[in-house]
Design a protein around this motif. Structure first.
Motif, short mmCIF file in Angstrom:
data_model
loop_
_atom_site.label_atom_id
_atom_site.label_comp_id
_atom_site.label_asym_id
_atom_site.label_seq_id
_atom_site.Cartn_x
_atom_site.Cartn_y
_atom_site.Cartn_z
N SER A 3 -74.41 24.09 -81.54
CA SER A 3 -75.78 23.11 -82.18
C SER A 3 -76.96 23.58 -81.47
O SER A 3 -78.11 23.49 -82.21
N ARG A 6 -78.57 26.81 -82.51
CA ARG A 6 -79.14 26.53 -83.59
C ARG A 6 -80.37 25.98 -83.82
O ARG A 6 -81.45 26.42 -84.48
N LYS A 7 -80.49 24.94 -83.07
CA LYS A 7 -81.85 24.32 -83.02
C LYS A 7 -82.92 25.28 -82.38
O LYS A 7 -84.16 25.19 -82.85
N ARG A 10 -83.76 27.79 -85.03
CA ARG A 10 -84.64 27.02 -86.11
C ARG A 10 -85.89 26.81 -85.65
O ARG A 10 -86.92 27.29 -86.47
N PRO A 148 -80.86 29.58 -93.45
CA PRO A 148 -80.20 28.20 -93.37
C PRO A 148 -79.28 28.22 -92.16
O PRO A 148 -78.49 29.10 -92.23
N LEU A 149 -79.34 27.49 -91.31
CA LEU A 149 -78.58 27.56 -90.05
C LEU A 149 -77.40 26.35 -89.79
O LEU A 149 -76.68 26.25 -89.17
N ASP A 150 -77.47 25.52 -90.91
CA ASP A 150 -76.37 24.33 -90.90
C ASP A 150 -75.05 24.86 -91.40
O ASP A 150 -74.31 23.94 -91.77
N ARG A 151 -74.73 25.95 -91.68
CA ARG A 151 -73.47 26.57 -91.92
C ARG A 151 -72.57 26.40 -90.93
O ARG A 151 -72.92 26.70 -89.77
N THR A 152 -71.27 26.44 -90.82
CA THR A 152 -70.20 26.14 -89.80
C THR A 152 -69.24 27.39 -89.84
O THR A 152 -69.76 28.37 -90.63
#
Length: 152
Positions: A3, A6-7, A10, A148-152
């Motif tokens: 995470s 990802r931050k 982003r 979009p980066l909130d995919r698992t």
């Protein structure tokens, strides 16, 4: 990738000119680990390059055309000639090989219709094409380079 990565990604997508300190603060880590993570993300290929996003309208490139191409040729030599030729046209900013009725979709920027016509005339000399048609954007409602980066 976790995470925190990802931050960081982003934040880099939003503005890669921010300082490491600013990115680290918003990602919730200190500067040195943030810098190391960015380097690892670059080495792993997640970060392909860092660029400036320019204003298309201020640069007098207010016309966007989506050009749909059909071809009756599907061999490797035709594709190589087409890909190389179209890649040399700077106004073609995206090239996609498609599934369905259209073989290739190009995104082209131009100043106006006469400029588009000049580009079109160059495009049709690159390789033998069966059909070329275009649609012109009347209004850009959303434009983003952020994935979009909130995919698992």
């Amino acid at each position: 990738m976790d995470s925190i990565d990802r931050k960081i990604l982003r934040e880099l997508q939003r503005d890669c000119s921010d300082s490491i300190a600013e990115i680290a603060d918003r990602a919730g880590v200190s500067q040195t680990p943030c810098w190391r993570r960015i380097k690892k993300l670059e080495e792993a290929g997640y970060i392909k390059q860092r660029v400036a996003v320019l204003d298309q309208d201020l640069l007098n490139l207010g016309m966007t055309a989506y050009v749909m191409i059909k071809t009756s040729h599907h061999d490797d030599s035709w594709l190589a000639r087409f890909s190389e030729g179209v890649s040399l046209i700077p106004e073609v900013i995206e090239i996609h090989r498609m599934a369905g009725d259209i073989d290739y979709l190009l995104k082209i920027v131009a100043t106006d219709m006469s400029d588009y016509d000049r580009i079109y005339k160059r495009l049709i000399t690159v390789a033998e094409l069966f059909d070329v048609s275009a649609s012109f954007s009347m209004e850009r409602i959303k434009s983003s380079t952020e994935l979009p980066l909130d995919r698992t």
